[in-house]
Scaffold this active site. Structure first.
Site, PDB file in Angstrom:
ATOM      1  N   THR A  90       0.802  -1.238   0.000  1.00 51.65           N
ATOM      2  CA  THR A  90       0.000   0.000   0.000  1.00 51.65           C
ATOM      3  C   THR A  90       0.834   1.288   0.000  1.00 51.65           C
ATOM      4  OG1 THR A  90      -0.437  -0.437   2.332  1.00 51.65           O
ATOM      5  CG2 THR A  90      -2.249  -0.823   0.787  1.00 51.65           C
ATOM      6  N   TRP A 111      -3.215  -3.955 -23.134  1.00 52.29           N
ATOM      7  CA  TRP A 111      -2.960  -2.955 -22.075  1.00 52.29           C
ATOM      8  C   TRP A 111      -4.184  -2.781 -21.173  1.00 52.29           C
ATOM      9  CZ3 TRP A 111       1.188   0.865 -23.650  1.00 52.29           C
ATOM     10  CH2 TRP A 111       1.532   1.725 -22.603  1.00 52.29           C
ATOM     11  N   ARG A 113      -6.309  -4.750 -20.201  1.00 46.64           N
ATOM     12  CA  ARG A 113      -6.555  -5.839 -19.249  1.00 46.64           C
ATOM     13  C   ARG A 113      -6.051  -5.493 -17.855  1.00 46.64           C
ATOM     14  NH1 ARG A 113      -7.932 -10.577 -20.749  1.00 46.64           N
ATOM     15  NH2 ARG A 113      -8.846 -10.352 -18.701  1.00 46.64           N
ATOM     16  N   HIS A 114      -5.178  -4.502 -17.763  1.00 43.10           N
ATOM     17  CA  HIS A 114      -4.681  -4.049 -16.454  1.00 43.10           C
ATOM     18  C   HIS A 114      -5.707  -3.072 -15.895  1.00 43.10           C
ATOM     19  CE1 HIS A 114      -0.830  -6.070 -16.943  1.00 43.10           C
ATOM     20  NE2 HIS A 114      -1.118  -5.919 -18.222  1.00 43.10           N
ATOM     21  N   ARG A 125     -15.889   7.599 -31.972  1.00 44.98           N
ATOM     22  CA  ARG A 125     -17.297   7.919 -32.242  1.00 44.98           C
ATOM     23  C   ARG A 125     -17.401   9.413 -32.507  1.00 44.98           C
ATOM     24  NH1 ARG A 125     -21.444   6.161 -27.775  1.00 44.98           N
ATOM     25  NH2 ARG A 125     -22.882   6.575 -29.468  1.00 44.98           N
ATOM     26  N   ASP A 221      -1.276   4.031 -10.080  1.00 47.91           N
ATOM     27  CA  ASP A 221      -0.379   4.231  -8.938  1.00 47.91           C
ATOM     28  C   ASP A 221       0.856   3.344  -9.106  1.00 47.91           C
ATOM     29  OD1 ASP A 221      -0.748   1.666  -7.509  1.00 47.91           O
ATOM     30  OD2 ASP A 221      -2.801   2.379  -7.190  1.00 47.91           O
ATOM     31  N   LEU A 222       1.856   3.652  -8.287  1.00 43.39           N
ATOM     32  CA  LEU A 222       3.153   2.992  -8.456  1.00 43.39           C
ATOM     33  C   LEU A 222       3.079   1.479  -8.221  1.00 43.39           C
ATOM     34  CD1 LEU A 222       6.214   3.213  -8.880  1.00 43.39           C
ATOM     35  CD2 LEU A 222       6.423   4.073  -6.539  1.00 43.39           C
ATOM     36  N   HIS A 223       2.254   1.050  -7.279  1.00 39.17           N
ATOM     37  CA  HIS A 223       2.111  -0.386  -7.025  1.00 39.17           C
ATOM     38  C   HIS A 223       1.587  -1.113  -8.272  1.00 39.17           C
ATOM     39  CE1 HIS A 223       0.755  -4.204  -5.548  1.00 39.17           C
ATOM     40  NE2 HIS A 223      -0.509  -3.871  -5.671  1.00 39.17           N
ATOM     41  N   ARG A 232       4.649  -6.896 -18.480  1.00 36.35           N
ATOM     42  CA  ARG A 232       4.802  -6.408 -19.857  1.00 36.35           C
ATOM     43  C   ARG A 232       6.231  -6.012 -20.227  1.00 36.35           C
ATOM     44  NH1 ARG A 232       0.264  -8.674 -21.885  1.00 36.35           N
ATOM     45  NH2 ARG A 232      -1.540  -8.059 -20.650  1.00 36.35           N
TER      46      ARG A 232
HETATM   47  C1  LIG Z   1       2.003 -13.188 -21.192  1.00 34.43           C
HETATM   48  C2  LIG Z   1       0.531 -12.904 -20.964  1.00 34.43           C
HETATM   49  C3  LIG Z   1      -0.435 -13.646 -21.633  1.00 34.43           C
HETATM   50  C4  LIG Z   1      -1.803 -13.384 -21.423  1.00 34.43           C
HETATM   51  N1  LIG Z   1      -2.750 -14.118 -22.109  1.00 34.43           N
HETATM   52  C5  LIG Z   1      -4.067 -13.832 -21.943  1.00 34.43           C
HETATM   53  C6  LIG Z   1      -5.070 -14.561 -22.675  1.00 34.43           C
HETATM   54  O1  LIG Z   1      -4.778 -15.453 -23.457  1.00 34.43           O
HETATM   55  N2  LIG Z   1      -6.371 -14.221 -22.488  1.00 34.43           N
HETATM   56  C7  LIG Z   1      -6.749 -13.249 -21.620  1.00 34.43           C
HETATM   57  O2  LIG Z   1      -7.953 -12.998 -21.472  1.00 34.43           O
HETATM   58  N3  LIG Z   1      -5.828 -12.556 -20.908  1.00 34.43           N
HETATM   59  C8  LIG Z   1      -4.508 -12.814 -21.051  1.00 34.43           C
HETATM   60  N4  LIG Z   1      -3.574 -12.097 -20.346  1.00 34.43           N
HETATM   61  C9  LIG Z   1      -4.034 -11.042 -19.429  1.00 34.43           C
HETATM   62  C10 LIG Z   1      -3.923 -11.502 -17.963  1.00 34.43           C
HETATM   63  O3  LIG Z   1      -4.750 -12.629 -17.725  1.00 34.43           O
HETATM   64  C11 LIG Z   1      -4.324 -10.353 -17.011  1.00 34.43           C
HETATM   65  O4  LIG Z   1      -5.664 -10.009 -17.254  1.00 34.43           O
HETATM   66  C12 LIG Z   1      -3.473  -9.134 -17.194  1.00 34.43           C
HETATM   67  O5  LIG Z   1      -2.112  -9.493 -17.150  1.00 34.43           O
HETATM   68  C13 LIG Z   1      -3.772  -8.114 -16.102  1.00 34.43           C
HETATM   69  O6  LIG Z   1      -3.321  -8.612 -14.872  1.00 34.43           O
HETATM   70  P1  LIG Z   1      -4.097  -8.318 -13.520  1.00 34.43           P
HETATM   71  O7  LIG Z   1      -5.497  -8.826 -13.591  1.00 34.43           O
HETATM   72  O8  LIG Z   1      -3.222  -8.820 -12.405  1.00 34.43           O
HETATM   73  O9  LIG Z   1      -4.040  -6.700 -13.482  1.00 34.43           O
HETATM   74  P2  LIG Z   1      -5.143  -5.680 -13.001  1.00 34.43           P
HETATM   75  O10 LIG Z   1      -6.389  -5.819 -13.772  1.00 34.43           O
HETATM   76  O11 LIG Z   1      -4.456  -4.337 -13.016  1.00 34.43           O
HETATM   77  O12 LIG Z   1      -5.450  -6.087 -11.532  1.00 34.43           O
HETATM   78  C14 LIG Z   1      -4.451  -6.017 -10.506  1.00 34.43           C
HETATM   79  C15 LIG Z   1      -4.901  -6.911  -9.381  1.00 34.43           C
HETATM   80  O13 LIG Z   1      -6.134  -6.376  -8.845  1.00 34.43           O
HETATM   81  C16 LIG Z   1      -6.987  -7.447  -8.512  1.00 34.43           C
HETATM   82  N5  LIG Z   1      -8.228  -7.335  -9.305  1.00 34.43           N
HETATM   83  C17 LIG Z   1      -8.483  -6.446 -10.296  1.00 34.43           C
HETATM   84  N6  LIG Z   1      -9.725  -6.620 -10.765  1.00 34.43           N
HETATM   85  C18 LIG Z   1     -10.258  -7.649 -10.080  1.00 34.43           C
HETATM   86  C19 LIG Z   1     -11.508  -8.319 -10.116  1.00 34.43           C
HETATM   87  N7  LIG Z   1     -12.470  -7.987 -10.963  1.00 34.43           N
HETATM   88  N8  LIG Z   1     -11.690  -9.338  -9.278  1.00 34.43           N
HETATM   89  C20 LIG Z   1     -10.740  -9.711  -8.408  1.00 34.43           C
HETATM   90  N9  LIG Z   1      -9.536  -9.143  -8.303  1.00 34.43           N
HETATM   91  C21 LIG Z   1      -9.298  -8.108  -9.139  1.00 34.43           C
HETATM   92  C22 LIG Z   1      -6.247  -8.757  -8.790  1.00 34.43           C
HETATM   93  O14 LIG Z   1      -5.554  -9.119  -7.634  1.00 34.43           O
HETATM   94  C23 LIG Z   1      -5.239  -8.344  -9.821  1.00 34.43           C
HETATM   95  O15 LIG Z   1      -4.080  -9.160  -9.865  1.00 34.43           O
HETATM   96  C24 LIG Z   1      -2.205 -12.346 -20.533  1.00 34.43           C
HETATM   97  C25 LIG Z   1      -1.230 -11.607 -19.856  1.00 34.43           C
HETATM   98  C26 LIG Z   1       0.130 -11.864 -20.068  1.00 34.43           C
HETATM   99  C27 LIG Z   1       1.162 -11.028 -19.340  1.00 34.43           C
END
Ligand SMILES: Cc1cc2nc3c(=O)[nH]c(=O)nc-3n(C[C@H](O)[C@H](O)[C@H](O)COP(=O)(O)OP(=O)(O)OC[C@H]3O[C@@H](n4cnc5c(N)ncnc54)[C@H](O)[C@@H]3O)c2cc1C
Length: 311
Positions: A90, A111, A113-114, A125, A221-223, A232
């Site tokens: 934190t 991107w 997905r984070h 649009r 944030d930095l974390h 990545r």
């Molecule tokens: C090499 C590689 C291959 C990948 N291949 C695929 C693929 O084939 N298909 C695909 O769909 N994705 C793929 N991904 C995406 C991957 O599954 C993650 O979605 C992505 O890396 C984001 O990570 P994150 O969820 O930890 O990050 P963030 O979304 O930033 O979340 C950070 C942390 O917050 C928590 N968090 C955030 N949202 C929630 C939530 N809704 N519920 C519970 N906890 C939450 C979790 O602890 C999570 O680790 C790939 C990623 C990498 C690096």
């Protein structure tokens, strides 16, 4: 190329002229590059728009201090390393950074997905996208990896690479021409046929290929930035997102040099062993010759384990 319009360059220059006195912490390293676009790929960039805090903000939060702190630099460094090593995350959420990023749509899809970040994307649009699409250089074109379904193998031969580049360019150009035709607009935004209504931008954009560029503001944030970079900036990440992560890692070094050092040490260049891996490692250290069949590791886990040991 990563060219900005005259108006965009003027806005950046004007922004860089603004200097305000502040009682907040200032990162000298980041001030030097603030607002300036750093080129990535053929038309993309990353630029820092704003930030809050620096290494001292992490330390300040961890100690819940009243002031900037009076401890020695070495104590602060030790604390930051300790926090990262022990997943005390934190304090790192107390520093934030805001980027403006321009990247191909297929990179943006990875991107986004984070989720632990705030995003505002350029609206196709509302506005018309430019004729800007990513075409890899010949060296970055490779065959499908045989071992990893999500990866690349060796480079394509020059002739095949050139054919791929031609196809990518032709498809993107043709689709962009059709995009303009559907919008009933030419390149400079003038109506092509006054007797015809243009299709809505939100619909016309659907035939653009995934290598077209989009842009967004991205605040994190930095974390969570370190979570992003760990995945990545890793050699297994796709090249086209990794080059952005590498630029952001350089920016992080300028912004929070101590945290960046600790991050490289304890996260980015560190390896985690499973319980079985650790047990196997201990047997090896005791001089035992261990084969995969003598462990409960799968072939894939074993090869990852051995690769980690080899470095
Ligand atoms: C090499 C590689 C291959 C990948 N291949 C695929 C693929 O084939 N298909 C695909 O769909 N994705 C793929 N991904 C995406 C991957 O599954 C993650 O979605 C992505 O890396 C984001 O990570 P994150 O969820 O930890 O990050 P963030 O979304 O930033 O979340 C950070 C942390 O917050 C928590 N968090 C955030 N949202 C929630 C939530 N809704 N519920 C519970 N906890 C939450 C979790 O602890 C999570 O680790 C790939 C990623 C990498 C690096």
């Amino acid at each position: 190329m990563n060219e900005l319009s005259t108006e965009q360059s003027r806005q950046i220059e004007d922004g860089r002229k603004l200097v305000v006195p502040t009682r907040r912490v200032v990162s000298e390293g980041l001030e030097g590059i603030l607002l300036q676009p750093i080129p990535v790929l053929d038309h993309g960039f990353v630029r820092v728009v704003d930030y809050m805090g620096d290494d001292s903000s992490v330390v300040q939060a961890a100690r819940v201090s009243y002031g900037r702190g009076t401890r020695k630099v070495s104590e602060d460094r030790g604390l930051i390393h300790y926090l990262l090593r022990h997943w005390h995350t934190t304090p790192f959420e107390m520093a934030e950074i805001k980027f403006h990023v321009k990247m191909p749509i297929f990179v943006a899809r990875q991107w986004i997905r984070h989720r632990m970040a705030s995003v505002n994307e350029y609206s196709a649009r509302y506005s018309i996208l430019d004729r800007e699409f990513y075409v890899p250089s010949e060296d970055d074109l490779a065959v499908q990896s045989a071992e990893n379904r999500q990866g690349r193998g060796s480079a394509l031969n020059s002739e095949d690479a050139q054919r791929v580049i031609d196809l990518l360019r032709q498809d993107a150009e043709r689709n962009y021409d059709h995009y303009l035709e559907m919008l009933n607009q030419n390149e400079t935004g003038e109506t092509i046929d006054a007797n015809r209504a243009g299709l809505a931008r939100e619909l016309a954009r659907m035939n653009l290929t995934l290598n077209f560029y989009t842009q967004w503001y991205w605040k994190i944030d930095l974390h969570n930035l370190m979570n992003f970079l760990r995945l990545r900036a890793d050699p297994h990440a796709q090249y086209e997102i990794r080059v952005y992560a590498e630029v952001i890692l350089d920016i992080m070094e300028k912004w929070v040099p101590v945290t960046a050092e600790a991050f490289r040490e304890h996260k980015l260049n560190a390896v985690t062993f499973s319980a079985q891996g650790l047990k196997t490692l201990r047997r090896m250290l005791a001089g035992e010759q261990v084969n995969q069949s003598e462990t409960s590791m799968s072939s894939r886990e074993w090869s990852e384990f051995m690769a980690a040991l080899r470095g």
